[in-house]
Design a protein around this motif. Sequence first.
Motif, PDB file in Angstrom:
ATOM      1  N   LYS A 181       3.056  14.534  -9.923  1.00 55.40           N
ATOM      2  CA  LYS A 181       4.093  15.335 -10.072  1.00 55.40           C
ATOM      3  C   LYS A 181       4.707  15.407 -11.673  1.00 55.40           C
ATOM      4  O   LYS A 181       5.157  16.163 -12.163  1.00 55.40           O
ATOM      5  CB  LYS A 181       5.438  14.947  -8.969  1.00 55.40           C
TER       6      LYS A 181
ATOM      7  N   GLU B 194       0.792  -1.224  -0.029  1.00 58.56           N
ATOM      8  CA  GLU B 194      -0.089  -0.195   0.073  1.00 58.56           C
ATOM      9  C   GLU B 194       0.894   1.394   0.040  1.00 58.56           C
ATOM     10  O   GLU B 194       0.774   2.126  -0.908  1.00 58.56           O
ATOM     11  CB  GLU B 194      -0.910  -0.011   1.127  1.00 58.56           C
ATOM     12  N   ALA B 195       1.970   1.238   0.970  1.00 58.94           N
ATOM     13  CA  ALA B 195       2.607   2.322   0.786  1.00 58.94           C
ATOM     14  C   ALA B 195       3.532   2.544  -0.524  1.00 58.94           C
ATOM     15  O   ALA B 195       3.793   3.950  -1.112  1.00 58.94           O
ATOM     16  CB  ALA B 195       3.819   2.274   1.969  1.00 58.94           C
ATOM     17  N   THR B 196       4.000   1.572  -1.343  1.00 58.83           N
ATOM     18  CA  THR B 196       4.312   1.548  -2.608  1.00 58.83           C
ATOM     19  C   THR B 196       3.511   2.302  -3.792  1.00 58.83           C
ATOM     20  O   THR B 196       3.917   3.073  -4.314  1.00 58.83           O
ATOM     21  CB  THR B 196       5.052   0.296  -2.930  1.00 58.83           C
ATOM     22  N   LYS B 197       2.307   1.649  -3.472  1.00 58.80           N
ATOM     23  CA  LYS B 197       1.223   2.360  -4.296  1.00 58.80           C
ATOM     24  C   LYS B 197       0.952   3.864  -4.086  1.00 58.80           C
ATOM     25  O   LYS B 197       0.733   4.593  -4.882  1.00 58.80           O
ATOM     26  CB  LYS B 197      -0.171   1.440  -4.238  1.00 58.80           C
ATOM     27  N   ALA B 198       1.031   4.179  -2.742  1.00 61.38           N
ATOM     28  CA  ALA B 198       0.780   5.507  -2.566  1.00 61.38           C
ATOM     29  C   ALA B 198       1.830   6.414  -2.901  1.00 61.38           C
ATOM     30  O   ALA B 198       1.726   7.487  -3.577  1.00 61.38           O
ATOM     31  CB  ALA B 198       0.370   5.571  -0.969  1.00 61.38           C
ATOM     32  N   ALA B 199       3.038   5.772  -3.012  1.00 62.62           N
ATOM     33  CA  ALA B 199       4.274   6.662  -3.283  1.00 62.62           C
ATOM     34  C   ALA B 199       4.357   6.806  -4.958  1.00 62.62           C
ATOM     35  O   ALA B 199       4.578   7.805  -5.298  1.00 62.62           O
ATOM     36  CB  ALA B 199       5.497   5.971  -2.931  1.00 62.62           C
ATOM     37  N   GLU B 200       3.540   5.758  -5.656  1.00 61.04           N
ATOM     38  CA  GLU B 200       3.634   5.713  -6.999  1.00 61.04           C
ATOM     39  C   GLU B 200       2.576   6.787  -7.626  1.00 61.04           C
ATOM     40  O   GLU B 200       2.777   7.565  -8.322  1.00 61.04           O
ATOM     41  CB  GLU B 200       3.154   4.295  -7.478  1.00 61.04           C
ATOM     42  N   ARG B 201       1.429   6.686  -6.620  1.00 61.62           N
ATOM     43  CA  ARG B 201       0.295   7.646  -6.925  1.00 61.62           C
ATOM     44  C   ARG B 201       0.816   9.303  -6.705  1.00 61.62           C
ATOM     45  O   ARG B 201       0.548  10.133  -7.375  1.00 61.62           O
ATOM     46  CB  ARG B 201      -0.749   7.418  -6.155  1.00 61.62           C
ATOM     47  N   ALA B 202       1.670   9.278  -5.644  1.00 58.52           N
ATOM     48  CA  ALA B 202       2.074  10.704  -5.311  1.00 58.52           C
ATOM     49  C   ALA B 202       3.017  11.145  -6.272  1.00 58.52           C
ATOM     50  O   ALA B 202       3.182  12.435  -6.739  1.00 58.52           O
ATOM     51  CB  ALA B 202       2.771  10.627  -3.995  1.00 58.52           C
ATOM     52  N   ALA B 203       4.138  10.058  -6.726  1.00 59.30           N
ATOM     53  CA  ALA B 203       4.913  10.661  -7.720  1.00 59.30           C
ATOM     54  C   ALA B 203       4.334  10.735  -9.257  1.00 59.30           C
ATOM     55  O   ALA B 203       4.740  11.477  -9.920  1.00 59.30           O
ATOM     56  CB  ALA B 203       5.880   9.378  -7.859  1.00 59.30           C
TER      57      ALA B 203
END
Length: 199
Positions: free
Chosen positions: A146, A134-143
């Motif tokens: 941008k 989930e953290a990886t997916k959130a990081a991908e969504r945040a990136a």
Amino acid sequence: MPAPAKGPRLGGGPAHERLMLNNLAAALFEHKRITTTVTKAKRLRPVAERLITFAKRGDLASRRRVQAAISARTNTNKGIIHELFTEIAPQLANREGGYTRITKIGNRKGDNAPMAVIELVLEPVSPKQAVVAEATKAAERAAAPKAEPVVEAEVEETAAAEAPAEAEVEETAAAEAEVAAEETEAPAAEAEAKDDDAK
């Protein structure tokens, strides 16, 4: 007598050891936690976890294998097997191993043997891997957002760079039109001037 695969024998022969571990497993499934020596607890863990794995499969062949291990000659053991398949296995369905927990509790008073409590881990699993995913997916969504504005900014910069060029083209076209207009006006003005002189 052949050497055992894991650790020293728990007294007696291999058949006695197998029966003792199966009886300990039955007691563990019945009471959810038992107190025994550390050595017996460590030897019981793989036996109990293998039986739980069979119970998680839930088919007839698995039930018969568990019945063969935990002697089902008495109604008590039949009840334990039923409880293992209907209550314990569904609670451990999401857990991929590590069904038991061993906690050392000190030494026994009589012979100073190290004692431990072995219990079933029935708490709901909180998988670390799911949290990491989930953290990886959130990081991908945040990136990802941008990255999109950067592309948009590049498009805007390109459009801004093209806008002055278009403005220059328009200015050049306007200047050429003015020059062309002046050129056409100049011969017309000369012709008019000659006509005025002639009169």
